[in-house]
Design a protein around this motif. Structure first.
Motif, mmCIF file in Angstrom:
data_model
loop_
_atom_site.group_PDB
_atom_site.id
_atom_site.type_symbol
_atom_site.label_atom_id
_atom_site.label_comp_id
_atom_site.label_asym_id
_atom_site.label_seq_id
_atom_site.Cartn_x
_atom_site.Cartn_y
_atom_site.Cartn_z
ATOM 1 N N GLU A 98 0.822 -1.206 0.000
ATOM 2 C CA GLU A 98 0.000 0.000 0.000
ATOM 3 C C GLU A 98 0.856 1.257 0.000
ATOM 4 O O GLU A 98 0.529 2.250 -0.662
ATOM 5 N N LEU A 99 1.965 1.222 0.726
ATOM 6 C CA LEU A 99 2.841 2.386 0.793
ATOM 7 C C LEU A 99 3.465 2.680 -0.567
ATOM 8 O O LEU A 99 3.516 3.840 -1.010
ATOM 9 N N VAL A 100 3.952 1.648 -1.259
ATOM 10 C CA VAL A 100 4.569 1.839 -2.573
ATOM 11 C C VAL A 100 3.544 2.352 -3.577
ATOM 12 O O VAL A 100 3.818 3.274 -4.368
ATOM 13 N N ILE A 101 2.351 1.781 -3.559
ATOM 14 C CA ILE A 101 1.301 2.224 -4.474
ATOM 15 C C ILE A 101 0.955 3.693 -4.235
ATOM 16 O O ILE A 101 0.824 4.491 -5.170
ATOM 17 N N SER A 102 0.816 4.072 -2.975
ATOM 18 C CA SER A 102 0.456 5.450 -2.640
ATOM 19 C C SER A 102 1.572 6.423 -3.000
ATOM 20 O O SER A 102 1.308 7.539 -3.466
ATOM 21 N N LEU A 103 2.822 6.020 -2.779
ATOM 22 C CA LEU A 103 3.945 6.885 -3.133
ATOM 23 C C LEU A 103 3.995 7.130 -4.640
ATOM 24 O O LEU A 103 4.414 8.197 -5.090
ATOM 25 N N ALA A 104 3.581 6.142 -5.425
ATOM 26 C CA ALA A 104 3.538 6.317 -6.876
ATOM 27 C C ALA A 104 2.404 7.241 -7.300
ATOM 28 O O ALA A 104 2.495 7.924 -8.326
ATOM 29 N N ALA A 105 1.319 7.283 -6.508
ATOM 30 C CA ALA A 105 0.160 8.108 -6.865
ATOM 31 C C ALA A 105 0.298 9.551 -6.387
ATOM 32 O O ALA A 105 -0.353 10.446 -6.938
ATOM 33 N N LEU A 106 1.132 9.798 -5.383
ATOM 34 C CA LEU A 106 1.259 11.152 -4.836
ATOM 35 C C LEU A 106 1.748 12.178 -5.859
ATOM 36 O O LEU A 106 1.161 13.264 -5.952
ATOM 37 N N PRO A 107 2.821 11.921 -6.611
ATOM 38 C CA PRO A 107 3.285 12.946 -7.560
ATOM 39 C C PRO A 107 2.229 13.347 -8.587
ATOM 40 O O PRO A 107 2.245 14.482 -9.079
ATOM 41 N N ALA A 108 1.325 12.425 -8.914
ATOM 42 C CA ALA A 108 0.264 12.724 -9.879
ATOM 43 C C ALA A 108 -0.922 13.420 -9.232
ATOM 44 O O ALA A 108 -1.884 13.771 -9.929
ATOM 45 N N GLY A 109 -0.873 13.618 -7.916
ATOM 46 C CA GLY A 109 -1.967 14.269 -7.219
ATOM 47 C C GLY A 109 -3.215 13.427 -7.089
ATOM 48 O O GLY A 109 -4.314 13.961 -6.872
ATOM 49 N N GLN A 110 -3.087 12.105 -7.200
ATOM 50 C CA GLN A 110 -4.245 11.215 -7.104
ATOM 51 C C GLN A 110 -4.558 10.919 -5.631
ATOM 52 O O GLN A 110 -4.501 9.782 -5.172
ATOM 53 N N TYR A 111 -4.915 11.960 -4.913
ATOM 54 C CA TYR A 111 -5.145 11.818 -3.479
ATOM 55 C C TYR A 111 -6.400 10.997 -3.178
ATOM 56 O O TYR A 111 -6.473 10.327 -2.141
ATOM 57 N N LEU A 112 -7.382 11.067 -4.058
ATOM 58 C CA LEU A 112 -8.591 10.266 -3.848
ATOM 59 C C LEU A 112 -8.272 8.778 -3.903
ATOM 60 O O LEU A 112 -8.776 7.992 -3.093
ATOM 61 N N LEU A 113 -7.410 8.374 -4.858
ATOM 62 C CA LEU A 113 -7.000 6.979 -4.949
ATOM 63 C C LEU A 113 -6.230 6.564 -3.694
ATOM 64 O O LEU A 113 -6.432 5.466 -3.160
ATOM 65 N N VAL A 114 -5.343 7.447 -3.223
ATOM 66 C CA VAL A 114 -4.564 7.148 -2.023
ATOM 67 C C VAL A 114 -5.481 6.939 -0.823
ATOM 68 O O VAL A 114 -5.357 5.955 -0.085
ATOM 69 N N LYS A 115 -6.418 7.859 -0.620
ATOM 70 C CA LYS A 115 -7.300 7.769 0.541
ATOM 71 C C LYS A 115 -8.240 6.568 0.443
ATOM 72 O O LYS A 115 -8.527 5.911 1.453
ATOM 73 N N ALA A 116 -8.715 6.278 -0.768
ATOM 74 C CA ALA A 116 -9.598 5.117 -0.942
ATOM 75 C C ALA A 116 -8.861 3.825 -0.621
ATOM 76 O O ALA A 116 -9.412 2.930 0.035
ATOM 77 N N SER A 117 -7.608 3.712 -1.071
ATOM 78 C CA SER A 117 -6.845 2.487 -0.800
ATOM 79 C C SER A 117 -6.521 2.356 0.687
ATOM 80 O O SER A 117 -6.546 1.252 1.243
ATOM 81 N N LEU A 118 -6.241 3.481 1.350
ATOM 82 C CA LEU A 118 -5.949 3.434 2.787
ATOM 83 C C LEU A 118 -7.185 3.045 3.586
ATOM 84 O O LEU A 118 -7.138 2.155 4.448
ATOM 85 N N ALA A 119 -8.306 3.712 3.314
ATOM 86 C CA ALA A 119 -9.537 3.391 4.037
ATOM 87 C C ALA A 119 -9.985 1.963 3.756
ATOM 88 O O ALA A 119 -10.412 1.235 4.663
ATOM 89 N N GLY A 120 -9.880 1.547 2.485
ATOM 90 C CA GLY A 120 -10.271 0.186 2.144
ATOM 91 C C GLY A 120 -9.396 -0.854 2.806
ATOM 92 O O GLY A 120 -9.883 -1.908 3.242
ATOM 93 N N ALA A 121 -8.094 -0.575 2.927
ATOM 94 C CA ALA A 121 -7.195 -1.520 3.587
ATOM 95 C C ALA A 121 -7.527 -1.652 5.067
ATOM 96 O O ALA A 121 -7.490 -2.757 5.629
ATOM 97 N N ILE A 122 -7.853 -0.536 5.717
ATOM 98 C CA ILE A 122 -8.202 -0.588 7.140
ATOM 99 C C ILE A 122 -9.458 -1.421 7.351
ATOM 100 O O ILE A 122 -9.509 -2.303 8.221
ATOM 101 N N VAL A 123 -10.494 -1.161 6.552
ATOM 102 C CA VAL A 123 -11.756 -1.897 6.697
ATOM 103 C C VAL A 123 -11.582 -3.366 6.328
ATOM 104 O O VAL A 123 -12.086 -4.262 7.017
ATOM 105 N N THR A 124 -10.847 -3.650 5.256
ATOM 106 C CA THR A 124 -10.657 -5.030 4.818
ATOM 107 C C THR A 124 -9.869 -5.836 5.844
ATOM 108 O O THR A 124 -10.224 -6.977 6.167
#
Length: 381
Positions: A98-124
């Protein structure tokens, strides 16, 4: 691989032993043959990056054997270090994806994808992984016991992180410029990281006796040598991160073809595939009557994402992102994280596990999944 000694030199005879041991592992777990998909998906991503549906399917096939190898190596390490350290180790390596995926999405400003993956990982992790461990372990063992001090501790950490995530979301109505939310998120990120560090000191050093395993593990197949296990952990984790990044890059295109909503993809699909390695370990440990390890992986992973991964991403966004990322999540995500935390607290309160507890946790997760599949929640602009 149990016949190998840690100090042996690399000789033709030892290579032959390793080869025979590898063949034996494949015979015991035929799904390891899917390891051939690892190089295939890497090559396909380089040659046909637009083949999203095929990349999606092949990535799933490649992650399965990697998850099994990670599970076996982690079990071997935790057998020597104890379930508390083993659970922390597996949670850390699993969350690296999850950390590597989010770090790849940050430079592109895909914060919604980052937050969705974080919240989904916590719930899952909190509902699906914990519920699956109770179910699979309970189907084999009538009643299983686990250290409820450790479970309560992880649940309390998760509740604290959920409260910290709720606050920026609550003030969003009065913070029209998002300046206050960004400053508040930065302060909360530093606070959560400090709390997580002190929590590790508490559980692994000053009060480690409180976190001892409550159940006796069954005798299983022999463990790999510690050196071999650590090498496999490192190498397989790198491949899991690489394949997961390819998976995320193709999943949206495949989702459009298969009729899956963006909310369902972020919360459910990405979270399930990203946590495949941890789930394999948690489920197999529960079947081996090591429910302490399963609970430690499930709740420890969720708490680590909320207390460490998410705050780190907030801080890193100041350097990699087009603008600072906040801890402001949309109301649907906050509600599901809060319910998942409450469910984990109730399920872990007694220190005993039966299969029907898993059914209840999985039912809550299914409710969330069905809702997201049919009616995606509103998201902030």
């Amino acid at each position: 691989m149990s016949n190998l000694e840690q100090g042996d030199a690399i000789t033709p005879s030892r290579i032959a032993v390793i080869t025979r041991a590898a063949v034996a592992e494949v015979r015991q777990a035929p799904l390891l043959m899917l390891i051939v998909f690892v190089p295939l998906v890497i090559v396909l991503e380089q040659t046909s990056p637009q083949a999203h549906t095929l990349l999606f399917a092949m990535s799933v096939c490649a992650i399965v054997p990697l998850a099994m190898l990670l599970s076996r190596a982690t079990e071997a390490v935790s057998a020597r270090t104890g379930d508390a350290v083993g659970g922390l180790l597996n949670a850390t390596l699993g969350n690296l994806t999850e950390l590597v995926i989010s770090l790849a999405a940050l430079p592109a400003g895909q914060y919604l994808l980052v937050k969705a993956s974080l919240a989904g990982a916590i719930v899952t992790n909190t509902l699906f992984m914990l519920g699956g461990a109770f179910l699979f372990g309970g189907l084999k063992h009538h009643v299983q016991e686990f250290n409820r001090v450790n479970a309560r501790f992880q649940a309390c950490l998760l509740f604290l992180a959920t409260v910290a995530i709720m606050v920026p979301s609550i003030i969003s109505d009065v913070d029209q410029t998002s300046v206050v939310s960004q400053k508040l998120s930065l302060g909360l990120a530093v606070l959560l990281i400090a709390v997580y560090a002190m929590g590790m000191l508490f559980s692994l050093k000053t009060h480690r006796e409180l976190f001892a395993s409550a159940s006796d593990a069954e005798e299983g197949h022999s463990s790999w040598p510690l050196t071999v296990s650590i090498v496999i952990l490192v190498v397989v984790t790198l491949f899991v991160a690489l394949i997961s990044e390819i998976f995320v890059g193709s999943v949206q295109g495949a989702a459009d073809r298969l009729g899956m909503t963006p909310a369902f993809v972020g919360f459910i699909v990405v979270a399930l595939v990203g946590g495949a390695a941890e789930m394999t370990t948690a489920f197999s440990a529960a079947r081996a009557n090591r429910l302490d390890l399963s609970v430690g992986i499930a709740l420890g992973s969720a708490a680590q994402i909320a207390l460490f991964v998410a705050p780190i991403l907030v801080i890193v966004s100041y350097f990699l992102g087009p603008e600072p990322m906040s801890l402001q999540f949309w109301p649907g995500a906050v509600t599901m994280m809060l319910i998942a935390t409450m469910a984990a607290t109730f399920l872990s309160n007694g220190g005993r596990g039966v299969w029907y507890m898993g059914v209840m946790a999985l039912a809550v997760y299914a409710i969330f999944g069905l809702t997201l599949f049919l009616l995606p929640p509103a998201v902030p602009s």
